[in-house]
Scaffold this active site. Structure first.
Site, short mmCIF file in Angstrom:
data_model
loop_
_atom_site.label_atom_id
_atom_site.label_comp_id
_atom_site.label_asym_id
_atom_site.label_seq_id
_atom_site.Cartn_x
_atom_site.Cartn_y
_atom_site.Cartn_z
N ASP A 447 -10.64 -15.68 40.42
CA ASP A 447 -11.41 -16.75 39.79
C ASP A 447 -10.67 -17.28 38.55
OD1 ASP A 447 -13.56 -18.46 39.40
OD2 ASP A 447 -15.06 -16.89 39.65
N ASP A 505 -19.27 -23.73 44.07
CA ASP A 505 -20.36 -22.80 43.73
C ASP A 505 -21.68 -23.31 44.29
OD1 ASP A 505 -18.92 -20.89 42.47
OD2 ASP A 505 -19.48 -21.46 40.43
C1 GLA Z 1 -17.61 -18.37 39.14
C2 GLA Z 1 -17.46 -18.38 40.65
C3 GLA Z 1 -18.67 -17.77 41.30
C4 GLA Z 1 -18.85 -16.36 40.79
C5 GLA Z 1 -18.93 -16.36 39.28
C6 GLA Z 1 -18.92 -14.96 38.73
O1 GLA Z 1 -18.61 -19.23 38.73
O2 GLA Z 1 -17.22 -19.67 41.10
O3 GLA Z 1 -18.56 -17.78 42.69
O4 GLA Z 1 -17.80 -15.58 41.24
O5 GLA Z 1 -17.85 -17.05 38.68
O6 GLA Z 1 -18.99 -14.94 37.36
#
Ligand code: GLA
Length: 707
Positions: A447, A505
């Site tokens: 990430d 997301d």
């Molecule tokens: C980001 C990612 C999510 C998740 C969160 C965890 O927002 O896009 O899918 O993994 O971080 O903190």
């Protein structure tokens, strides 16, 4: 070597004019021109040459793939920079050129001795008909050279008068915008230090009104994960170009004598008949890569929307068991497993399992997951550091900043770790390597959750690439998912070292239809992470039925992101049916040709995948809003072999037009047999659907066995 080259592949021609000592020109990039003799090629170039015009240069300006101000280009220069007191624009003279034997790949060496630079250009036409272009510049002068930009360009013809590009934001990536390709510059710049949720992915120009299946189109992608720019530019002399490269901040690239800078690859794609063809070239190109994932893409259970930071071993073990029952094949433990990480305010950088949450470490869960026949994945965010972490307390100077005098503003309560520092880089590589050695971890969800505000991006991006490359060299079977607040790092630079992207997301199926459609212009379905969420979307508050959620995820790398321990037995059983369908269809979905129909009612979307051999296809009819007509009209099913006959039937479990006011057409129960040509041109009557519902159709070539 001839002065004129004609590269041809997969319905595309690229003609390169290397005559004289100027940089290569492109008299034609577009439809395949067929076999051309040297004489005919010369005639083509002669027929395209412009006269000198009043009020302009005496000799007509020749547009090259690196347009030069020194030659009279009034638009964005292909190369700009300066050497202290001298800002002269380079005027390159070609010194050498070569074509790799048997390949459609040209290399040109040029130099400007006065300005003190040499230039290497590489231009190729891949088997998929994709043009790839990059430039390298070397400082051969006495002192430092400050590079401003290196932005190669490809010309598009006068009929390209409409632009399509994409924008977006967190939870709403890849929103299309269309407008006229007027005189001047349409510039898309990204200064976020990561690719960005708003990155255009493609800068497309085409005939007015082009669609997925019609209109001539040209598009360009910049394969880079840091600051970048792409532009569409038209001049009063009738030149139109698509161009792009890394966006360099002032002072960011200072070339000492002998130093070089290489631009990211610029990838150009063409479609004679619309966006599907342009998109298909990217898909074929990606699929031809040595490291393209070819193993069946495992059904992935991700824990994020199921438990968020609320991790405890017993809950996650229960979740793993119900996930395996539903058919999951990979279990990914998301954010929250490492020291101090009880929420998003602390812990990034402390890449040690949190003993307070996981007293026995992660090994018991990992063993359970493997025992259930699933692989194990782990979330990491290696490029970041929480000010509230052991790492930041020990090394406050490892926080990336434009100047040590000030710390950039926090975003998600975090800062960027300066990976260009060998000590910080070594620490992160060491921790990731140790985690991968300690347990059987097959997958990292990698990430990156903040912009690089007030921080240099070039060296950080280069360091991230090095870090991923080093880790993969040590762990050749490791798969990496590129996530960046969802789809904030989707580009072909990161995809050289990762195996899929987390598309967004937002897993609301309605939003996902659009996000996947437009991200899918660049990436084939197997690279698009697509999960079935809870009935009530966590990011939009909408509620969707399981069939709509699962039928949407089906057209990506399918996964589940839902607390299945709270789902009913009926829901879990229905989900298992969808998982089984995905597992049965993925060989087709992940190798076939993606098609999208241009339907006149914007509320009804038709998309599908046709098997590479044309024997089968799966289509989704998606009602995104209430339709104009009731009953629904006809839909075209494109992409099948025109001469072959196909039996078309609704495909369970996506065969039910739910709801009291919906109705299947008369052919629905027994199916219909028609040729690929009739299906593409006349189509079939669609069922009347409630909004935010979909149905699936399967077309099977009759000779291959009618159902
Ligand atoms: C980001 C990612 C999510 C998740 C969160 C965890 O927002 O896009 O899918 O993994 O971080 O903190």
């Amino acid at each position: 070597m001839a002065d004129l080259l004609h590269f041809r592949a997969a319905g595309t021609s690229l003609v390169l004019d290397l005559s004289g000592t100027g940089l290569p020109r492109v008299p034609h990039w577009g439809a395949d021109l067929g076999e051309l003799s040297p004489g005919r090629l010369a005639a083509l170039v002669a027929a395209e040459a412009a006269p000198a015009v009043a009020g302009d240069l005496d000799e007509p300006f020749a547009l090259s793939v690196l347009p030069q101000a020194s030659a009279g280009w009034p638009g964005t220069p292909g190369l700009s920079g300066h050497r202290d007191s001298c800002a002269a624009a380079p005027a390159f003279t070609v010194r050498g050129r070569s074509v790799v034997a048997g390949q459609r790949r040209l290399r040109v060496e040029a130099a400007d001795a006065d300005v003190g630079l040499t230039l290497t250009l590489e231009i190729e036409l891949t088997d998929a008909g994709l043009v790839r272009l990059r430039a390298e510049v070397t400082n051969t002068g006495p002192g430092p050279y400050h590079l401003g930009e290196l932005t190669p360009a490809l010309p598009v013809p006068p009929q390209a008068t409409e632009i399509l590009d994409l924008t977006g934001r967190h939870l709403r990536e890849r929103a299309p915008q269309r407008h006229a390709f007027t005189l001047g510059t349409h510039l898309r710049e990204n200064r976020r230090g990561r690719t960005g949720s708003d990155a255009t992915l493609l800068q497309i120009a085409g005939e007015p009104g082009f669609g997925f299946r019609s209109g001539e189109v040209w598009g360009l992608h910049v394969a880079w994960s840091g600051n970048h720019r792409s532009l569409a530019e038209r001049t009063p002399a009738g030149h139109a170009v698509l161009a792009g490269g890394e966006l360099l901040l002032p002072g960011e690239i200072r070339l000492a004598p002998g130093d070089s800078y290489t631009s990211p690859w610029l990838c150009g794609s063409y479609g004679r008949h619309g966006l599907d063809e342009l998109s298909g070239r990217f898909h074929r190109h990606l699929r031809a890569r040595a490291r393209h994932p070819v193993s069946p893409r495992p059904v992935t259970l991700n824990t994020w929307e199921a438990v968020y930071f609320d991790q405890d071993p017993a809950t996650l073990e229960r979740l793993a068991r119900v996930a395996a029952e539903a058919g999951a094949e990979r279990f990914v433990l998301d954010d929250g497993w490492f020291r101090g990480r009880r929420d998003d305010r602390a812990g990034l950088g402390d890449w040690y399992v949190d003993e307070r949450v996981w007293p026995a470490g992660l090994s018991p869960l990992i063993e359970t997951v493997h025992g259930l026949g699933m692989r194990f994945g782990l979330w990491v965010e290696p490029e970041m550091i929480s000010p509230d972490s052991g790492l930041a307390r020990a090394h406050p100077d490892w926080i990336l900043a434009a100047t040590p005098a000030r710390t950039p503003p926090a975003a998600r309560h975090q800062q960027v770790l300066d990976l260009a520092r060998p000590d910080a880089y070594g620490y992160v590589l060491g921790r990731l390597d140790a985690l991968l050695r300690a347990d059987r971890i097959d997958y990292l969800k990698w990430d990156h959750n903040r912009d690089l505000v007030d921080a240099p991006a070039h060296r950080q991006t280069a360091a991230v690439y090095r870090l991923m490359d080093a880790l993969r060299a040590r762990h050749p079977h490791l798969e990496i998912e590129s996530c960046s607040s969802g789809g904030g790092r989707v580009d072909l630079g990161i995809l050289e070292r990762t195996d899929r992207v987390w598309t967004s997301d937002c897993i609301d199926a309605l939003e996902r239809q659009r996000i996947q459609r437009w991200t899918g212009l660049l990436l084939p379905p197997e690279l698009l992470g697509a999960h079935v969420g809870a009935p009530l979307s966590h990011t939009t508050g909408r509620t969707h039925g399981l069939d709509f959620r699962a039928g949407t995820a089906l057209f990506g790398h399918f996964g589940i992101e839902w607390d299945l321990t709270a789902a009913s037995a009926a829901e879990r059983a229905r989900l298992a049916e969808w998982v089984a369908l995905y597992r049965a269809l993925r060989p087709l979905l992940h190798t076939g040709t993606v098609v999208r129909a241009d339907h006149p009612d914007p509320a009804l979307w038709v998309h599908g995948v046709v098997a590479a051999d044309g024997a089968r296809a799966v289509f989704a009819l998606v009602q995104t809003a209430t339709g104009v007509h009731s009953p629904a009209g006809r839909v075209r099913l494109p992409g099948l072999t025109p001469e072959d006959e196909y039996r078309v039937l609704p495909l369970p479990p996506g065969d039910r037009p739910e709801g009291p006011f919906t109705a299947p057409p008369p052919w629905w129960e027994r199916g219909v047999t028609l040729s690929g040509r009739v299906l593409a041109e006349a189509g079939v009557r669609a069922p009347t659907l409630f909004p935010e519902r979909l149905v699936l159709l399967e077309a099977v070539r009759v000779a291959d066995g009618p159902r």
